[in-house]
Motif scaffolding. Structure first.
Motif, PDB file in Angstrom:
ATOM      1  N   PHE A 151       0.816  -1.207   0.000  1.00  0.00           N
ATOM      2  CA  PHE A 151       0.000   0.000   0.000  1.00  0.00           C
ATOM      3  C   PHE A 151       0.856   1.267   0.000  1.00  0.00           C
ATOM      4  O   PHE A 151       0.552   2.246  -0.692  1.00  0.00           O
ATOM      5  N   ALA A 152       1.937   1.261   0.781  1.00  0.00           N
ATOM      6  CA  ALA A 152       2.819   2.436   0.807  1.00  0.00           C
ATOM      7  C   ALA A 152       3.431   2.676  -0.562  1.00  0.00           C
ATOM      8  O   ALA A 152       3.482   3.805  -1.053  1.00  0.00           O
ATOM      9  N   HIS A 153       3.907   1.612  -1.199  1.00  0.00           N
ATOM     10  CA  HIS A 153       4.463   1.733  -2.549  1.00  0.00           C
ATOM     11  C   HIS A 153       3.431   2.290  -3.527  1.00  0.00           C
ATOM     12  O   HIS A 153       3.733   3.189  -4.328  1.00  0.00           O
ATOM     13  N   LEU A 154       2.242   1.728  -3.481  1.00  0.00           N
ATOM     14  CA  LEU A 154       1.195   2.136  -4.422  1.00  0.00           C
ATOM     15  C   LEU A 154       0.944   3.639  -4.317  1.00  0.00           C
ATOM     16  O   LEU A 154       0.969   4.357  -5.337  1.00  0.00           O
ATOM     17  N   HIS A 155       0.719   4.126  -3.113  1.00  0.00           N
ATOM     18  CA  HIS A 155       0.375   5.545  -2.956  1.00  0.00           C
ATOM     19  C   HIS A 155       1.568   6.454  -3.254  1.00  0.00           C
ATOM     20  O   HIS A 155       1.406   7.513  -3.879  1.00  0.00           O
ATOM     21  N   VAL A 156       2.760   6.062  -2.846  1.00  0.00           N
ATOM     22  CA  VAL A 156       3.946   6.871  -3.162  1.00  0.00           C
ATOM     23  C   VAL A 156       4.136   6.968  -4.664  1.00  0.00           C
ATOM     24  O   VAL A 156       4.415   8.052  -5.204  1.00  0.00           O
ATOM     25  N   ASN A 157       3.956   5.873  -5.362  1.00  0.00           N
ATOM     26  CA  ASN A 157       4.187   5.874  -6.804  1.00  0.00           C
ATOM     27  C   ASN A 157       3.023   6.455  -7.601  1.00  0.00           C
ATOM     28  O   ASN A 157       3.130   6.617  -8.817  1.00  0.00           O
ATOM     29  N   ARG A 158       1.955   6.790  -6.907  1.00  0.00           N
ATOM     30  CA  ARG A 158       0.896   7.590  -7.516  1.00  0.00           C
ATOM     31  C   ARG A 158       1.005   9.064  -7.110  1.00  0.00           C
ATOM     32  O   ARG A 158       0.141   9.853  -7.456  1.00  0.00           O
ATOM     33  N   GLY A 159       2.021   9.386  -6.337  1.00  0.00           N
ATOM     34  CA  GLY A 159       2.186  10.763  -5.882  1.00  0.00           C
ATOM     35  C   GLY A 159       1.307  11.118  -4.710  1.00  0.00           C
ATOM     36  O   GLY A 159       1.070  12.299  -4.432  1.00  0.00           O
ATOM     37  N   GLU A 160       0.841  10.105  -3.974  1.00  0.00           N
ATOM     38  CA  GLU A 160      -0.076  10.319  -2.848  1.00  0.00           C
ATOM     39  C   GLU A 160       0.662  10.058  -1.533  1.00  0.00           C
ATOM     40  O   GLU A 160       0.336   9.145  -0.769  1.00  0.00           O
ATOM     41  N   ALA A 194       9.825   7.497   4.095  1.00  0.00           N
ATOM     42  CA  ALA A 194      10.985   8.359   4.364  1.00  0.00           C
ATOM     43  C   ALA A 194      11.779   8.621   3.089  1.00  0.00           C
ATOM     44  O   ALA A 194      12.211   9.756   2.841  1.00  0.00           O
ATOM     45  N   ARG A 195      11.987   7.595   2.275  1.00  0.00           N
ATOM     46  CA  ARG A 195      12.726   7.815   1.017  1.00  0.00           C
ATOM     47  C   ARG A 195      11.950   8.748   0.101  1.00  0.00           C
ATOM     48  O   ARG A 195      12.531   9.616  -0.560  1.00  0.00           O
ATOM     49  N   ALA A 196      10.632   8.580   0.060  1.00  0.00           N
ATOM     50  CA  ALA A 196       9.818   9.456  -0.785  1.00  0.00           C
ATOM     51  C   ALA A 196       9.904  10.906  -0.325  1.00  0.00           C
ATOM     52  O   ALA A 196       9.859  11.832  -1.145  1.00  0.00           O
ATOM     53  N   ARG A 197      10.053  11.124   0.993  1.00  0.00           N
ATOM     54  CA  ARG A 197      10.205  12.477   1.530  1.00  0.00           C
ATOM     55  C   ARG A 197      11.618  13.023   1.323  1.00  0.00           C
ATOM     56  O   ARG A 197      11.860  14.206   1.559  1.00  0.00           O
ATOM     57  N   ARG A 225      11.698  -9.203   1.662  1.00  0.00           N
ATOM     58  CA  ARG A 225      12.118  -8.974   0.272  1.00  0.00           C
ATOM     59  C   ARG A 225      11.806  -7.543  -0.159  1.00  0.00           C
ATOM     60  O   ARG A 225      12.608  -6.925  -0.867  1.00  0.00           O
ATOM     61  N   GLU A 226      10.663  -6.999   0.272  1.00  0.00           N
ATOM     62  CA  GLU A 226      10.364  -5.611  -0.071  1.00  0.00           C
ATOM     63  C   GLU A 226      11.328  -4.653   0.623  1.00  0.00           C
ATOM     64  O   GLU A 226      11.745  -3.645   0.060  1.00  0.00           O
ATOM     65  N   GLY A 227      11.698  -4.989   1.870  1.00  0.00           N
ATOM     66  CA  GLY A 227      12.656  -4.154   2.583  1.00  0.00           C
ATOM     67  C   GLY A 227      14.026  -4.160   1.940  1.00  0.00           C
ATOM     68  O   GLY A 227      14.705  -3.128   1.878  1.00  0.00           O
ATOM     69  N   CYS A 228      14.456  -5.308   1.434  1.00  0.00           N
ATOM     70  CA  CYS A 228      15.749  -5.397   0.752  1.00  0.00           C
ATOM     71  C   CYS A 228      15.732  -4.606  -0.556  1.00  0.00           C
ATOM     72  O   CYS A 228      16.714  -3.925  -0.899  1.00  0.00           O
ATOM     73  N   LEU A 229      14.642  -4.684  -1.288  1.00  0.00           N
ATOM     74  CA  LEU A 229      14.529  -3.887  -2.519  1.00  0.00           C
ATOM     75  C   LEU A 229      14.537  -2.396  -2.198  1.00  0.00           C
ATOM     76  O   LEU A 229      15.150  -1.601  -2.911  1.00  0.00           O
ATOM     77  N   GLU A 230      13.866  -2.033  -1.105  1.00  0.00           N
ATOM     78  CA  GLU A 230      13.854  -0.627  -0.696  1.00  0.00           C
ATOM     79  C   GLU A 230      15.263  -0.170  -0.315  1.00  0.00           C
ATOM     80  O   GLU A 230      15.667   0.959  -0.608  1.00  0.00           O
ATOM     81  N   ALA A 231      16.027  -1.048   0.329  1.00  0.00           N
ATOM     82  CA  ALA A 231      17.406  -0.719   0.696  1.00  0.00           C
ATOM     83  C   ALA A 231      18.255  -0.476  -0.546  1.00  0.00           C
ATOM     84  O   ALA A 231      19.097   0.437  -0.569  1.00  0.00           O
ATOM     85  N   LEU A 232      18.045  -1.254  -1.595  1.00  0.00           N
ATOM     86  CA  LEU A 232      18.780  -1.051  -2.845  1.00  0.00           C
ATOM     87  C   LEU A 232      18.383   0.265  -3.518  1.00  0.00           C
ATOM     88  O   LEU A 232      19.242   1.012  -3.999  1.00  0.00           O
TER      89      LEU A 232
END
Length: 355
Positions: A151-160, A194-197, A225-232
């Motif tokens: 859900f966090a990914h979805l909204h961040v990548n929609r600019g929300e 945090a990365r989006a900010r 796995r999502e956390g590792c991708l976020e770290a990359l």
């Protein structure tokens, strides 16, 4: 298991299996096979873990043990076929609704939403999010926790961004949870926000915890796995190529070729090469990344890889090669309503706006 003490967990599971086999106690047998599979998956034994999970489901269904069937359906997210993962989730959802189990209904709504996020049905995922939240905090807590990264990914990548922040704040209670994975669910959600900010320092602290957890819990779990991708993503966005390279090497060494995480890694290898101005290697790695992404059936990471590759090609005046990539990426981003990515695509080159 949830406290992260897998050795102690494994010893108890072996004892439970021996008793359940001898006395033919199907509920214990199914649950024990299920949890043993999670331990094996954490240790990188993907095929064995997958086989035990499928057997756990069969034992539960053949003996009409709904409590064990729910867990088996839910944990079969480890399949490398996204359509199969969603099929298991919807079967579990149907069972929960037939038996009137609202807690498991909410859990499976979350699992379906995660599948919708991955396969590009973001509008459907938003509808599932609303249904999950409508169940109320006492019912939706686990389902929201386990789906928080999606859900966090979805909204961040929609600019929300504000919507992503609101959802993550709902799980702040997990900050002090005794369950390792529940704490990580929350930390991954926070790291995405945090990365989006642009708060790379906080995001790095949060993702470092997730990466450290791979030593005990492996890389198969959806949150890890999502956390590792976020770290990359974070390492590359912040320009820390040494950290990105070290993390990529670590993950390549620890993952099975069939794992979701492994399928996503070639794109990061390409980004590292591009950041080091090794355009020839980056070109080859981007091309290598596309095939597995197409086969897995998740359009968003595919579109991102195509856009990043096109950016590389435009920088080398290879517009004819880049234009079809931009066209495909644009189609995906428009369907997903991924406004920030459409803005980025429009900045690629003079022809980008017309592809």
């Amino acid at each position: 298991f949830f406290a992260g003490d897998l050795r102690a967990c494994f010893e108890r599971i072996e004892a439970a299996l021996a008793i359940a086999e001898r006395l033919r106690i199907p509920e214990v047998l199914s649950h024990a096979l299920n949890t043993k599979s999670l331990v094996l998956l954490s240790w990188g034994r993907f095929e064995e873990g997958d086989a035990l999970l499928r057997r756990a489901l069969r034992v539960a269904l053949e003996n009409d043990v709904s409590s064990a069937a729910y867990r088996a359906y839910y944990n079969l997210y480890v399949s490398d076929r996204l359509d199969e993962v969603e099929e298991f989730a919807r079967e579990g959802l149907g069972l929960a609704r037939r038996l009137g189990n609202r807690q498991w209904e909410a859990n499976f709504i979350g699992r379906v939403a995660e599948c919708q996020w991955l396969r590009g049905d973001w509008d459907g995922a938003v509808e599932s999010e609303r249904a999950l939240l409508d169940a109320g905090p006492d019912v939706s807590g686990f389902g929201l926790s386990r789906t928080l990264a999606a859900f966090a990914h979805l909204h961040v990548n929609r600019g929300e961004l504000q919507e992503a922040e609101r959802l993550v704040a709902m799980r702040e209670i997990a900050r002090e949870s005794a369950g390792v994975v529940e704490r990580l669910d929350y930390q991954v959600g926070r790291a995405i926000v945090a990365r989006a900010r642009g708060d790379f320092e906080e995001a790095r602290r949060l993702t470092d915890d997730v990466v450290a957890a791979t030593e005990k819990l492996g890389t198969a779990h959806e949150t890890i796995r999502e956390g590792c991708l976020e770290a990359l993503e974070l390492a590359l966005d912040s320009g820390d190529l040494a950290h990105a390279d070290a993390l990529l090497t670590r993950l390549l060494a620890r993952t099975s070729k069939k794992e979701y995480l492994r399928i996503m890694l070639p794109r990061f290898a390409a980004r590292i090469a591009a950041a080091r101005d090794d355009s020839e290697r980056a070109d080859g790695l981007f091309r290598e990344s596309v095939g597995p992404l197409r086969r897995y059936g998740s359009p968003f990471p595919l579109a991102v890889a195509l856009l990043e590759h096109a950016e590389l090609l435009f920088a080398e005046d290879r517009e004819p090669e880049a234009s079809p990539m931009l066209a495909e990426a644009r189609e995906v981003f428009e369907q997903l309503k991924a406004a920030p990515w459409l803005d980025r695509l429009a900045r690629v080159g003079p022809q980008a706006a017309r592809v």
